[in-house]
Scaffold this motif. Structure first.
Motif, PDB file in Angstrom:
ATOM      1  N   GLU A 104     -38.359  53.884 -24.622  1.00  0.00           N
ATOM      2  CA  GLU A 104     -38.591  54.468 -23.279  1.00  0.00           C
ATOM      3  C   GLU A 104     -39.129  55.890 -23.465  1.00  0.00           C
ATOM      4  OE1 GLU A 104     -38.546  54.385 -19.108  1.00  0.00           O
ATOM      5  OE2 GLU A 104     -38.449  52.812 -20.618  1.00  0.00           O
ATOM      6  N   PRO A 105     -40.339  56.204 -22.944  1.00  0.00           N
ATOM      7  CA  PRO A 105     -40.872  57.553 -23.132  1.00  0.00           C
ATOM      8  C   PRO A 105     -39.969  58.596 -22.499  1.00  0.00           C
ATOM      9  CG  PRO A 105     -42.586  56.077 -22.331  1.00  0.00           C
ATOM     10  CD  PRO A 105     -41.285  55.323 -22.252  1.00  0.00           C
ATOM     11  N   SER A 106     -39.810  59.717 -23.203  1.00  0.00           N
ATOM     12  CA  SER A 106     -38.963  60.804 -22.697  1.00  0.00           C
ATOM     13  C   SER A 106     -39.802  61.726 -21.824  1.00  0.00           C
ATOM     14  CB  SER A 106     -38.403  61.586 -23.882  1.00  0.00           C
ATOM     15  OG  SER A 106     -38.052  62.880 -23.475  1.00  0.00           O
ATOM     16  N   PRO A 107     -39.320  62.088 -20.636  1.00  0.00           N
ATOM     17  CA  PRO A 107     -40.094  63.011 -19.796  1.00  0.00           C
ATOM     18  C   PRO A 107     -40.165  64.410 -20.415  1.00  0.00           C
ATOM     19  CG  PRO A 107     -37.935  62.579 -18.824  1.00  0.00           C
ATOM     20  CD  PRO A 107     -38.053  61.677 -20.016  1.00  0.00           C
ATOM     21  N   HIS A 108     -39.284  64.684 -21.410  1.00  0.00           N
ATOM     22  CA  HIS A 108     -39.227  66.042 -21.967  1.00  0.00           C
ATOM     23  C   HIS A 108     -40.214  66.248 -23.117  1.00  0.00           C
ATOM     24  CE1 HIS A 108     -35.764  66.280 -19.480  1.00  0.00           C
ATOM     25  NE2 HIS A 108     -35.113  65.358 -20.172  1.00  0.00           N
ATOM     26  N   LEU A 109     -40.708  65.154 -23.688  1.00  0.00           N
ATOM     27  CA  LEU A 109     -41.601  65.309 -24.846  1.00  0.00           C
ATOM     28  C   LEU A 109     -43.039  65.089 -24.377  1.00  0.00           C
ATOM     29  CD1 LEU A 109     -41.804  65.807 -27.892  1.00  0.00           C
ATOM     30  CD2 LEU A 109     -41.587  63.344 -28.231  1.00  0.00           C
ATOM     31  N   PRO A 110     -43.857  66.163 -24.418  1.00  0.00           N
ATOM     32  CA  PRO A 110     -45.242  65.990 -23.949  1.00  0.00           C
ATOM     33  C   PRO A 110     -46.036  65.071 -24.881  1.00  0.00           C
ATOM     34  CG  PRO A 110     -44.825  68.291 -24.586  1.00  0.00           C
ATOM     35  CD  PRO A 110     -43.572  67.529 -24.858  1.00  0.00           C
ATOM     36  N   ALA A 111     -47.021  64.404 -24.311  1.00  0.00           N
ATOM     37  CA  ALA A 111     -47.898  63.530 -25.100  1.00  0.00           C
ATOM     38  C   ALA A 111     -48.935  64.387 -25.828  1.00  0.00           C
ATOM     39  CB  ALA A 111     -48.586  62.543 -24.180  1.00  0.00           C
TER      40      ALA A 111
ATOM     41  N   VAL B 279     -52.003  56.985 -29.463  1.00  0.00           N
ATOM     42  CA  VAL B 279     -51.127  57.821 -30.288  1.00  0.00           C
ATOM     43  C   VAL B 279     -50.014  58.377 -29.399  1.00  0.00           C
ATOM     44  CG1 VAL B 279     -52.581  59.883 -29.973  1.00  0.00           C
ATOM     45  CG2 VAL B 279     -51.061  59.758 -31.943  1.00  0.00           C
ATOM     46  N   ARG B 280     -48.848  58.570 -29.985  1.00  0.00           N
ATOM     47  CA  ARG B 280     -47.750  59.194 -29.235  1.00  0.00           C
ATOM     48  C   ARG B 280     -46.999  60.145 -30.152  1.00  0.00           C
ATOM     49  NH1 ARG B 280     -43.251  54.305 -28.660  1.00  0.00           N
ATOM     50  NH2 ARG B 280     -42.542  54.391 -30.834  1.00  0.00           N
ATOM     51  N   ALA B 281     -46.261  61.057 -29.533  1.00  0.00           N
ATOM     52  CA  ALA B 281     -45.423  62.003 -30.276  1.00  0.00           C
ATOM     53  C   ALA B 281     -43.996  61.458 -30.313  1.00  0.00           C
ATOM     54  CB  ALA B 281     -45.459  63.359 -29.588  1.00  0.00           C
ATOM     55  N   GLU B 282     -43.258  61.841 -31.374  1.00  0.00           N
ATOM     56  CA  GLU B 282     -41.870  61.391 -31.539  1.00  0.00           C
ATOM     57  C   GLU B 282     -41.044  62.576 -32.009  1.00  0.00           C
ATOM     58  OE1 GLU B 282     -42.685  58.520 -34.514  1.00  0.00           O
ATOM     59  OE2 GLU B 282     -43.483  57.050 -33.116  1.00  0.00           O
ATOM     60  N   LEU B 283     -39.887  62.737 -31.407  1.00  0.00           N
ATOM     61  CA  LEU B 283     -38.981  63.818 -31.802  1.00  0.00           C
ATOM     62  C   LEU B 283     -37.572  63.238 -31.770  1.00  0.00           C
ATOM     63  CD1 LEU B 283     -38.671  66.828 -32.501  1.00  0.00           C
ATOM     64  CD2 LEU B 283     -38.456  67.292 -30.065  1.00  0.00           C
ATOM     65  N   GLY B 284     -37.000  63.012 -32.953  1.00  0.00           N
ATOM     66  CA  GLY B 284     -35.687  62.352 -33.006  1.00  0.00           C
ATOM     67  C   GLY B 284     -35.769  61.019 -32.284  1.00  0.00           C
ATOM     68  N   PRO B 285     -34.865  60.759 -31.345  1.00  0.00           N
ATOM     69  CA  PRO B 285     -34.897  59.479 -30.641  1.00  0.00           C
ATOM     70  C   PRO B 285     -35.924  59.447 -29.501  1.00  0.00           C
ATOM     71  CG  PRO B 285     -33.036  60.776 -29.885  1.00  0.00           C
ATOM     72  CD  PRO B 285     -33.704  61.583 -30.964  1.00  0.00           C
ATOM     73  N   HIS B 286     -36.547  60.599 -29.214  1.00  0.00           N
ATOM     74  CA  HIS B 286     -37.449  60.662 -28.060  1.00  0.00           C
ATOM     75  C   HIS B 286     -38.882  60.336 -28.457  1.00  0.00           C
ATOM     76  CE1 HIS B 286     -34.156  62.403 -25.889  1.00  0.00           C
ATOM     77  NE2 HIS B 286     -34.081  63.423 -26.735  1.00  0.00           N
ATOM     78  N   THR B 287     -39.587  59.673 -27.564  1.00  0.00           N
ATOM     79  CA  THR B 287     -41.020  59.432 -27.776  1.00  0.00           C
ATOM     80  C   THR B 287     -41.755  59.876 -26.520  1.00  0.00           C
ATOM     81  OG1 THR B 287     -40.867  57.205 -26.890  1.00  0.00           O
ATOM     82  CG2 THR B 287     -40.670  57.424 -29.278  1.00  0.00           C
ATOM     83  N   SER B 288     -43.022  60.281 -26.705  1.00  0.00           N
ATOM     84  CA  SER B 288     -43.845  60.650 -25.541  1.00  0.00           C
ATOM     85  C   SER B 288     -44.527  59.393 -25.016  1.00  0.00           C
ATOM     86  CB  SER B 288     -44.907  61.670 -25.961  1.00  0.00           C
ATOM     87  OG  SER B 288     -45.936  61.030 -26.698  1.00  0.00           O
ATOM     88  N   ALA B 289     -45.237  59.552 -23.925  1.00  0.00           N
ATOM     89  CA  ALA B 289     -46.097  58.457 -23.457  1.00  0.00           C
ATOM     90  C   ALA B 289     -47.236  58.270 -24.475  1.00  0.00           C
ATOM     91  CB  ALA B 289     -46.665  58.813 -22.089  1.00  0.00           C
ATOM     92  N   TRP B 290     -47.814  57.071 -24.511  1.00  0.00           N
ATOM     93  CA  TRP B 290     -48.991  56.823 -25.362  1.00  0.00           C
ATOM     94  C   TRP B 290     -50.219  57.465 -24.715  1.00  0.00           C
ATOM     95  CZ3 TRP B 290     -48.599  54.830 -30.106  1.00  0.00           C
ATOM     96  CH2 TRP B 290     -47.533  53.975 -30.407  1.00  0.00           C
TER      97      TRP B 290
END
Length: 202
Positions: free
Chosen positions: A1-8, A79-90
């Motif tokens: 589930e994309p995290s709203p806190h992690l920008p793409a 492409v998407r960003a990932e930070l720990g368990p969080h992922t951004s939108a693609w």
């Protein structure tokens, strides 16, 4: 589930030069922790996303693997960003077809033999041609005077002559390549830097 806190990732683009292609993007800024990225591709025919060869990588680019170096395939990337368990939108790229979207560099001038009335030029194309490729070299040349008039010739060979020149005169030339593509159109290459040679005395 994309995290709203992690920008793409932003500025996502495909950079392609002489059929060598890579996906690149700007780093995603976060306060703490290191962002990783995952890139995927699919072809125009196939709905399934596959790994581009860059999963959970800190780099902000990903070269195309050899299996994707097909000039006529339609390729879609994301492409998407990932930070720990969080992922951004693609973030998705527009469809990419190397034969239409690559940039062809200038041909390489291997050697120039100078005579009194001609220059014999040997070239290499900027990329390794595939079987059946039709290449055309466009040569502009001019006498290096105060008001040079440019002449042009087209060649399909990598060894050719610029003739009918005046002896002991400085001539300059610049060359670009065109590749005939599937649609019947030509893909235009970049112009080479001008090179100048003086003809000999007969």
């Amino acid at each position: 589930e994309p995290s709203p806190h992690l920008p793409a990732p932003k500025d996502v683009e495909i950079y392609s030069y002489n059929f060598q292609s890579l996906l690149r993007w700007s780093p995603v800024p976060v306060e703490n922790g290191s962002v990783l990225y995952t890139a995927q591709y699919r072809t125009g025919f196939y709905e399934e996303w596959s790994d581009l060869g860059c999963a959970h990588t800190p780099q902000t680019w990903c070269p195309f693997p050899p299996r994707l170096r097909r000039r006529r395939w339609t390729i879609l990337l994301r492409v998407r960003a990932e930070l720990g368990p969080h992922t951004s939108a693609w973030v998705h790229t527009p469809p990419f077809v190397a034969e239409r979207n690559t940039t062809l560099g200038p041909p390489r001038v291997n050697s120039v033999s100078v005579n009194s009335d001609s220059l014999l030029i040997s070239l290499s194309p900027p990329f390794t041609p595939e079987t059946g490729d039709v290449l055309q070299y466009h040569v502009s040349y001019w006498e290096n005077t105060t008001s040079p008039t440019e002449k042009k010739l087209s060649e399909s060979k990598t060894l050719f002559q610029i003739g009918n020149l005046t002896e002991s005169t400085l001539y300059c030339f610049s060359i670009r390549v065109q590749l005939k593509i599937y649609s019947g159109h030509w893909l235009e290459g970049q112009q080479s830097a001008p090179e100048c040679h003086r003809t000999t005395l007969s």
